[in-house]
Design a protein around this motif. Structure first.
Motif, PDB file in Angstrom:
ATOM      1  N   GLY A  85      26.075  15.307   1.611  1.00 25.54           N
ATOM      2  CA  GLY A  85      26.523  14.916   2.940  1.00 25.54           C
ATOM      3  C   GLY A  85      27.161  16.026   3.741  1.00 25.54           C
ATOM      4  O   GLY A  85      27.795  15.772   4.766  1.00 25.54           O
ATOM      5  N   TYR A  86      26.982  17.271   3.328  1.00 24.46           N
ATOM      6  CA  TYR A  86      27.499  18.399   4.105  1.00 24.46           C
ATOM      7  C   TYR A  86      26.748  19.667   3.711  1.00 24.46           C
ATOM      8  O   TYR A  86      26.090  19.730   2.666  1.00 24.46           O
ATOM      9  N   ALA A  87      26.846  20.684   4.571  1.00 26.22           N
ATOM     10  CA  ALA A  87      26.199  21.973   4.313  1.00 26.22           C
ATOM     11  C   ALA A  87      27.209  23.089   4.535  1.00 26.22           C
ATOM     12  O   ALA A  87      28.169  22.936   5.299  1.00 26.22           O
ATOM     13  N   ILE A  88      26.986  24.200   3.856  1.00 25.09           N
ATOM     14  CA  ILE A  88      27.814  25.388   4.080  1.00 25.09           C
ATOM     15  C   ILE A  88      26.902  26.588   4.314  1.00 25.09           C
ATOM     16  O   ILE A  88      25.747  26.612   3.870  1.00 25.09           O
ATOM     17  N   ALA A  89      27.429  27.564   5.028  1.00 23.52           N
ATOM     18  CA  ALA A  89      26.722  28.827   5.246  1.00 23.52           C
ATOM     19  C   ALA A  89      27.761  29.932   5.191  1.00 23.52           C
ATOM     20  O   ALA A  89      28.697  29.943   5.986  1.00 23.52           O
ATOM     21  N   CYS A  90      27.608  30.820   4.227  1.00 29.48           N
ATOM     22  CA  CYS A  90      28.578  31.893   4.020  1.00 29.48           C
ATOM     23  C   CYS A  90      27.956  33.244   4.385  1.00 29.48           C
ATOM     24  O   CYS A  90      27.130  33.773   3.633  1.00 29.48           O
ATOM     25  N   GLU A  91      28.312  33.737   5.553  1.00 34.68           N
ATOM     26  CA  GLU A  91      27.843  35.031   6.055  1.00 34.68           C
ATOM     27  C   GLU A  91      26.324  35.124   6.082  1.00 34.68           C
ATOM     28  O   GLU A  91      25.756  36.201   5.954  1.00 34.68           O
ATOM     29  N   GLU A  92      25.665  34.006   6.308  1.00 36.08           N
ATOM     30  CA  GLU A  92      24.203  33.991   6.376  1.00 36.08           C
ATOM     31  C   GLU A  92      23.694  34.269   7.780  1.00 36.08           C
ATOM     32  O   GLU A  92      22.581  34.758   7.966  1.00 36.08           O
ATOM     33  N   TYR A  93      24.510  33.956   8.777  1.00 28.83           N
ATOM     34  CA  TYR A  93      24.132  34.189  10.173  1.00 28.83           C
ATOM     35  C   TYR A  93      24.800  35.441  10.717  1.00 28.83           C
ATOM     36  O   TYR A  93      24.206  36.206  11.475  1.00 28.83           O
ATOM     37  N   GLU A  94      26.028  35.635  10.300  1.00 25.60           N
ATOM     38  CA  GLU A  94      26.799  36.775  10.804  1.00 25.60           C
ATOM     39  C   GLU A  94      27.789  37.208   9.716  1.00 25.60           C
ATOM     40  O   GLU A  94      28.464  36.369   9.127  1.00 25.60           O
ATOM     41  N   ILE A  95      27.844  38.487   9.430  1.00 25.16           N
ATOM     42  CA  ILE A  95      28.770  38.997   8.426  1.00 25.16           C
ATOM     43  C   ILE A  95      30.212  38.688   8.861  1.00 25.16           C
ATOM     44  O   ILE A  95      30.603  38.910  10.007  1.00 25.16           O
ATOM     45  N   GLY A  96      30.975  38.137   7.904  1.00 25.46           N
ATOM     46  CA  GLY A  96      32.362  37.815   8.186  1.00 25.46           C
ATOM     47  C   GLY A  96      32.586  36.425   8.742  1.00 25.46           C
ATOM     48  O   GLY A  96      33.729  36.039   9.013  1.00 25.46           O
ATOM     49  N   LEU A  97      31.495  35.620   8.890  1.00 24.43           N
ATOM     50  CA  LEU A  97      31.612  34.267   9.452  1.00 24.43           C
ATOM     51  C   LEU A  97      31.090  33.230   8.464  1.00 24.43           C
ATOM     52  O   LEU A  97      29.937  33.309   8.018  1.00 24.43           O
ATOM     53  N   ASN A  98      31.921  32.266   8.107  1.00 20.28           N
ATOM     54  CA  ASN A  98      31.528  31.155   7.247  1.00 20.28           C
ATOM     55  C   ASN A  98      31.639  29.852   8.027  1.00 20.28           C
ATOM     56  O   ASN A  98      32.447  29.730   8.960  1.00 20.28           O
ATOM     57  N   SER A  99      30.848  28.854   7.626  1.00 22.89           N
ATOM     58  CA  SER A  99      30.892  27.569   8.315  1.00 22.89           C
ATOM     59  C   SER A  99      30.473  26.448   7.392  1.00 22.89           C
ATOM     60  O   SER A  99      29.825  26.662   6.357  1.00 22.89           O
TER      61      SER A  99
END
Length: 281
Positions: free
Chosen positions: A210-224
């Motif tokens: 029920g949720y997703a994470i992205a760790c520096e996959e789009y931009e270095i230094g940015l997690n979501s």
């Protein structure tokens, strides 16, 4: 079965009519409340007998029978010709279909994303799927944001963002496959997932958890991290995400936030007409 009026003064357990200053009788209000409860019971059970409905309402079978008859006359309840259990009727769809067109996911989510940003001091975004991208349509800046970057209107890749993964996971497999073929899996950082098989495995986890994470996959230094927003059909129509710098938005921090984020997504989904299969949710 007779389709009498919802308010029946002859029902043994109805109160004596006493018209108030607003022209509404106590028994009339009680009957409306009972009728709504009948619909809720049938929605929860999928089908019930007169005896079962009466037991749920705590009324005589004759009262339950009159309520079901009145609702059946309006098409809100259906009693199959084989005499099996009462079910919700197609009249419910007539009423329900008048609602979604007026629902606006941005308006329905506004208070939730504002409260998330205020409570957790992080930036919160609302995104929808448009033209093969996740499009941010609303944003609330948290006081801990290092920069005041405005993400509203930004097109972000589906495979490299938490919002995008939520939107991808909510698509039918055929639509997802077609979209990924057209958009590709371009590497944006060294951590971007570029393998279709690896992404599909992760999307299965997204749908399950029920949720997703992205760790520096789009931009270095940015997690979501992000959660889905569903409509009355259970379709994923948007995602709510929280993002922050990787040094602060750690795995532990995200684990602490995920409960509140999921609850916010569920509250917005309920306002969009979604009813969870798990009635305890």
């Amino acid at each position: 079965m007779p389709s009498s009026d919802l308010s029946s003064p002859t029902a043994p357990d109805d109160t004596k009519d006493q018209t108030g200053s607003d022209g509404v009788t106590p028994s009339g209000v009680q009957s409306v409340d009972r009728a709504i409860t009948v619909l809720e019971v049938l929605a929860r059970t999928g089908g019930s007998t007169v005896t079962e409905v009466a037991a749920e309402l705590g009324v005589h079978k004759s009262t339950a029978s009159r309520l079901l008859g009145a609702l059946e006359a309006r098409g809100l309840v259906h009693h199959p010709s084989d005499g099996s259990k009462y079910q919700l009727g197609f009249g419910i769809l007539r009423l329900a279909n008048a609602i979604p067109g007026r629902l606006n996911v941005v308006a329905e989510a506004r208070d939730e994303i504002r409260e998330l940003a205020r409570t957790h001091s992080e930036t919160v975004n609302l995104a929808v799927l448009r033209e093969g991208h996740a499009v941010n349509v609303d944003q609330e800046m948290g006081p801990s944001a290092l920069t005041m970057h405005d993400w509203i209107g930004s097109l972000t890749p589906l495979h490299a963002t938490a919002s995008g993964k939520v939107l991808l996971a909510g698509l039918p497999s055929e639509d997802r496959a077609r979209l990924l073929r057209s958009q590709g899996l371009r590497a944006l950082t060294g951590r971007t997932i570029t393998s279709r098989k690896q992404l599909e495995r992760q999307l299965i986890d997204v749908a399950t958890q029920g949720y997703a994470i992205a760790c520096e996959e789009y931009e270095i230094g940015l997690n979501s991290m992000a959660v889905p927003v569903r409509d009355h059909l259970g379709t994923v129509v948007a995602s709510i995400s929280m993002a922050g710098p990787a040094f602060r938005f750690t795995d532990q921090h995200m684990a602490e936030l995920v409960g509140d984020l999921k609850e916010a997504g569920l509250r917005v989904s309920r306002r969009m007409g979604y009813t969870p299969h798990d009635t305890s949710a």
